[in-house]
Structures are given as structure tokens and as C-alpha cells.
Scaffold this motif. Structure first.
Motif, PDB file in Angstrom:
ATOM      1  N   ILE A 165       0.566  12.701   3.100  1.00  0.00           N
ATOM      2  CA  ILE A 165       1.862  12.166   3.875  1.00  0.00           C
ATOM      3  C   ILE A 165       2.635  11.685   2.637  1.00  0.00           C
ATOM      4  N   ALA A 166       2.472  12.279   1.799  1.00  0.00           N
ATOM      5  CA  ALA A 166       3.578  11.828   0.452  1.00  0.00           C
ATOM      6  C   ALA A 166       5.376  11.905   1.163  1.00  0.00           C
ATOM      7  N   ASP A 167       5.378  12.883   1.834  1.00  0.00           N
ATOM      8  CA  ASP A 167       6.906  13.002   2.435  1.00  0.00           C
ATOM      9  C   ASP A 167       7.104  11.966   3.407  1.00  0.00           C
ATOM     10  N   ARG A 168       6.327  10.956   3.572  1.00  0.00           N
ATOM     11  CA  ARG A 168       6.904   9.693   4.377  1.00  0.00           C
ATOM     12  C   ARG A 168       7.074   8.520   3.457  1.00  0.00           C
ATOM     13  N   PHE A 169       7.199   8.720   2.182  1.00  0.00           N
ATOM     14  CA  PHE A 169       7.366   7.544   1.318  1.00  0.00           C
ATOM     15  C   PHE A 169       8.502   6.822   1.466  1.00  0.00           C
ATOM     16  N   THR A 170       9.645   7.669   1.753  1.00  0.00           N
ATOM     17  CA  THR A 170      10.851   6.803   1.854  1.00  0.00           C
ATOM     18  C   THR A 170      10.868   5.987   3.240  1.00  0.00           C
ATOM     19  N   GLU A 171      10.456   6.991   4.431  1.00  0.00           N
ATOM     20  CA  GLU A 171      10.407   6.465   5.679  1.00  0.00           C
ATOM     21  C   GLU A 171       9.500   5.205   5.728  1.00  0.00           C
ATOM     22  N   LEU A 172       8.508   5.072   4.964  1.00  0.00           N
ATOM     23  CA  LEU A 172       7.539   4.118   5.161  1.00  0.00           C
ATOM     24  C   LEU A 172       7.903   2.711   4.617  1.00  0.00           C
ATOM     25  N   ASN A 173       8.441   3.063   3.363  1.00  0.00           N
ATOM     26  CA  ASN A 173       9.301   1.972   2.637  1.00  0.00           C
ATOM     27  C   ASN A 173      10.250   1.332   3.556  1.00  0.00           C
ATOM     28  N   GLU A 174      10.981   1.926   4.143  1.00  0.00           N
ATOM     29  CA  GLU A 174      12.443   1.540   4.901  1.00  0.00           C
ATOM     30  C   GLU A 174      11.896   1.097   6.366  1.00  0.00           C
ATOM     31  N   LEU A 175      10.886   1.699   6.727  1.00  0.00           N
ATOM     32  CA  LEU A 175      10.303   0.995   8.077  1.00  0.00           C
ATOM     33  C   LEU A 175       9.582  -0.470   7.684  1.00  0.00           C
ATOM     34  N   ALA A 176       8.975  -0.661   6.619  1.00  0.00           N
ATOM     35  CA  ALA A 176       8.254  -1.943   6.290  1.00  0.00           C
ATOM     36  C   ALA A 176       9.518  -2.945   6.169  1.00  0.00           C
ATOM     37  N   CYS A 177      10.642  -2.403   5.596  1.00  0.00           N
ATOM     38  CA  CYS A 177      11.658  -3.273   5.508  1.00  0.00           C
ATOM     39  C   CYS A 177      12.163  -3.711   6.738  1.00  0.00           C
ATOM     40  N   ARG A 178      12.543  -2.821   7.613  1.00  0.00           N
ATOM     41  CA  ARG A 178      13.250  -3.101   8.946  1.00  0.00           C
ATOM     42  C   ARG A 178      12.151  -3.984   9.662  1.00  0.00           C
ATOM     43  N   LEU A 179      10.816  -3.808   9.749  1.00  0.00           N
ATOM     44  CA  LEU A 179      10.055  -4.786  10.512  1.00  0.00           C
ATOM     45  C   LEU A 179      10.221  -6.196   9.895  1.00  0.00           C
ATOM     46  N   ALA A 180      10.073  -6.401   8.576  1.00  0.00           N
ATOM     47  CA  ALA A 180      10.433  -7.645   8.061  1.00  0.00           C
ATOM     48  C   ALA A 180      11.917  -8.173   8.481  1.00  0.00           C
ATOM     49  N   GLY A 227       1.010  -1.248   0.103  1.00  0.00           N
ATOM     50  CA  GLY A 227       0.068  -0.025  -0.082  1.00  0.00           C
ATOM     51  C   GLY A 227       0.720   1.229   0.150  1.00  0.00           C
ATOM     52  N   ILE A 228       2.151   1.287  -0.223  1.00  0.00           N
ATOM     53  CA  ILE A 228       3.164   2.294   0.004  1.00  0.00           C
ATOM     54  C   ILE A 228       3.255   2.745  -1.622  1.00  0.00           C
ATOM     55  N   ILE A 229       2.404   3.529  -2.164  1.00  0.00           N
ATOM     56  CA  ILE A 229       2.037   4.167  -3.455  1.00  0.00           C
ATOM     57  C   ILE A 229       2.178   5.886  -3.219  1.00  0.00           C
ATOM     58  N   ARG A 230       3.088   6.187  -3.834  1.00  0.00           N
ATOM     59  CA  ARG A 230       3.184   7.902  -3.453  1.00  0.00           C
ATOM     60  C   ARG A 230       2.052   8.687  -3.873  1.00  0.00           C
ATOM     61  N   ASP A 231       1.367   8.437  -4.830  1.00  0.00           N
ATOM     62  CA  ASP A 231       0.147   9.181  -5.121  1.00  0.00           C
ATOM     63  C   ASP A 231      -1.117   8.648  -4.190  1.00  0.00           C
ATOM     64  N   ASP A 232      -1.017   7.782  -3.586  1.00  0.00           N
ATOM     65  CA  ASP A 232      -2.061   7.421  -2.440  1.00  0.00           C
ATOM     66  C   ASP A 232      -1.588   8.224  -1.195  1.00  0.00           C
ATOM     67  N   LEU A 233      -0.362   7.945  -0.746  1.00  0.00           N
ATOM     68  CA  LEU A 233       0.220   8.839   0.290  1.00  0.00           C
ATOM     69  C   LEU A 233      -0.194  10.268   0.204  1.00  0.00           C
ATOM     70  N   ALA A 234      -0.055  10.629  -1.024  1.00  0.00           N
ATOM     71  CA  ALA A 234      -0.393  12.244  -1.357  1.00  0.00           C
ATOM     72  C   ALA A 234      -1.631  12.594  -1.055  1.00  0.00           C
ATOM     73  N   ARG A 235      -2.630  11.536  -1.297  1.00  0.00           N
ATOM     74  CA  ARG A 235      -4.145  11.864  -1.151  1.00  0.00           C
ATOM     75  C   ARG A 235      -4.423  11.974   0.364  1.00  0.00           C
ATOM     76  N   ILE A 236      -3.570  11.497   1.092  1.00  0.00           N
ATOM     77  CA  ILE A 236      -4.038  11.728   2.624  1.00  0.00           C
ATOM     78  C   ILE A 236      -2.883  12.510   3.227  1.00  0.00           C
TER      79      ILE A 236
END
Length: 310
Positions: free
Chosen positions: A82-97, A71-80
Motif C-alpha cells: 500500500i505504498a500508494d497510500r502514503f500521502t492519503e494516510l498522512n493526510e488522514l492522520a492529520c485530519r483525525l487529529a 507507523g506511516i513509513i513508505r518502505d513499510d507500506l510497500a512491504r504490505i
């Protein structure tokens, strides 16, 4: 440009087991999800639950767990907002896994999910190659340093898969492609293309796995022999089905049509019933099995019982 040399992935020789669904599992555990960013909402609201789900799939026997990046898609994050969190959320998802995989007492691999960018199951919304390949390249480069392979999943057309795979292969990581199939159990993609046609679009890329996912178990059964016929012997093939009722052709998660919203789950696909389908996949030559939306750790535990001990 992508190299034609496939990166190696030192998996067991036996069939390997993917994990199960993430979005519905978050809901089952009480996490409220946004329809806009869906399972990625778990990263914002409940990262510890995301990590625990990964750990539970590992405990159930999964060899490969998938990052919660669908669900980490830049356009979708922009709609709510939080597009500025795109990198952060991708890296967080990787870290959790990665944290969950590293805590396991056996080898566990992490797959980085590259999702449809403009709606799942909608080949009509994919968009031009030159636009989406740039988006895929951005996300693939964020995931690649943290994962063992990149998984282009729920690809509804040959063109969508080509863009995702091209970007993924540029990273040098092993790449698997997984298509989603039409609900008529014809073995064709949602675009109407055959698996052979879609696979031919990837012939010059070092994709080392051809799968199908997020369609009915019967559709996976129909597809496995077609995957075998369309691929070289060194590629992994297989599938991971959902437990949904049939998905309408015009379905959108976040629009304004009557078909919008969550898809209901079938009540006839408990772990034993799901495993009965997976037995057919293995018999047809599948070397990768797992679960998609609606499957839970109990499903993966049951699938694990089908595999030979290592």
C-alpha cells in the motif's frame, strides 16, 4: 536550507501536557494491528477509533495531541502493498487529529510525528543522512500544512535526529526533537552519545524543544537536568516515558529474531506511580510532560492534576 529563526508557538507559560500512547491504546480498544505498520494500521482499520483516542486525550487534559503517523513509513507500506497510500494516510492522520483538536472547547495544538524510518531504538539501522533526509522531507511537507509543530520523536542517535530536524525545519513550522535513551539509565542515547553531543548537532537549527521519550520514567528523570544544561532557556524541555519492560538492544518489531514482537508492559506504572516520576521531572525544570507507549488517558488525566490551572 533551514532558516535559523525559530517559528513561534503560542503555548501557555506553564508546563504543557502531551497526550499518551496510540498503538497500545488501539490494541486496548480491540483494534488488531499489523506488526509492519503498527499504529498506522488504525488509520486503515479503525479511523473513528483513532479520532476518539485523540478526543479522549484532550478530555483528559492534553494540550498537545500527536498525529498517528509514527507507523506511516513508505518502505513499510510497500512491504504490505500500500505504498500508494502514503500521502492519503498522512493526510488522514492529520485530519483525525485536527478534527479532535478543533472540536475541543479550549486551545489544543497538533504535533506532527516524524518517526524513525528503519526501526525504533536501532541507531545501527539509521542509514546515510542523504537518504533519510529525503524521506523525512517528504513526510514533513505533507504534515506541515495541517499541524502546529513537527515532533521528531524516538530519535536513537544524533544523526537520526539531525536528518529529521533538518527536514522539519525546512517547512517553517516549529520543531521539537525527542531522543530515546539507553536502558541503563545513564542519560545517554541508544547510540551511546550524550544529550549534549546530540544537541550540539542541532545547534544551527531553530529547534525549540528538546525532549526524551520512549524510555523508562527513571531515564527521563535522569535526562531532564541534562536537557536543561544542553539547551537555551527559551527552549521547552521535558519527556514522555513508556511503560515497557527494558527493550533489548537488537529488538525488531517485524523481523525473525527471538527478541521480535511486542514488548511486555510493566505492572508497576499505573497513573499514580507514573505521576510520581513526572513530579520529579517538573521539579527538575521540565516544561513538557506526557506519556508514550503503554500510557493511557488515565495517565494523562493524572498528569494534568499536577499542573497549575490556567
Amino acid at each position: 536550507m533551514a532558516t535559523n529563526k525559530a517559528a513561534s508557538l503560542d503555548l501557555p507559560e506553564r508546563p504543557v501536557l502531551l497526550d499518551g500512547g496510540m498503538g497500545r491504546e488501539l490494541q486496548f480498544r480491540g483494534v488488531a494491528l499489523s506488526e509492519t505498520i503498527w499504529s498506522a494500521q488504525g488509520l486503515v482499520a479503525a479511523p473513528d477509533v483513532v479520532r476518539q483516542i485523540h478526543a479522549d486525550y484532550i478530555a483528559a487534559g492534553a494540550d498537545i495531541i500527536t498525529t498517528n503517523t509514527y507507523g506511516i513509513i513508505r518502505d513499510d507500506l510497500a512491504r504490505i502493498g500500500i505504498a500508494d497510500r502514503f500521502t492519503e494516510l498522512n493526510e488522514l492522520a492529520c485530519r483525525l487529529a485536527r478534527d479532535a483538536a478543533d472540536a475541543a472547547r479550549r486551545p489544543v495544538w497538533v504535533a506532527g510525528s516524524l518517526p524513525p524510518l528503519r526501526g525504533s531504538f536501532r541507531p545501527d539501522l539509521v542509514g546515510p543522512h542523504e537518504e533519510i533526509v529525503l524521506c523525512y522531507r517528504e513526510q514533513a511537507r505533507l504534515l506541515a500544512p495541517h499541524v502546529d509543530l513537527l515532533l521528531c520523536e524516538t530519535m536513537s542517535s544524533g544523526a537520526e535526529a539531525r536528518a529529521a530536524a533538518e527536514a522539519a525545519c525546512d517547512t517553517g513550522r516549529p520543531v521539537w526533537v525527542s531522543w530515546t535513551l539507553h536502558e541503563d539509565e545513564s542519560g545517554r542515547l541508544r547510540s551511546g552519545e550524550s544529550i549534549a553531543q546530540a544537541a550540539s548537532l542541532l545547534a544551527d537549527l531553530p529547534v525549540s524543544g528538546f525532549l526524551v521519550n520512549c524510555c523508562s520514567p527513571a531515564s527521563v528523570t535522569r535526562a531532564v537536568p541534562l536537557l536543561a544544561a544542553a539547551t537555551a532557556t527559551q527552549r521547552r524541555i521535558g519527556g514522555y516515558a513508556n511503560t515497557f519492560h527494558p527493550i533489548p538492544a537488537d529488538w525488531r518489531l517485524d523481523g525473525d529474531k527471538a527478541t521480535d514482537g511486542l514488548i511486555s508492559l510493566r505492572d508497576d506504572l499505573d497513573p499514580d506511580a507514573y505521576a510520581a516520576h513526572a513530579i520529579r521531572w517538573l521539579a527538575a525544570g521540565a516544561t513538557v510532560i506526557g506519556g508514550c507507549c503503554g500510557t493511557r488517558p488515565a495517565h494523562i488525566r493524572r498528569l494534568h492534576s499536577l499542573l497549575p490551572a490556567t
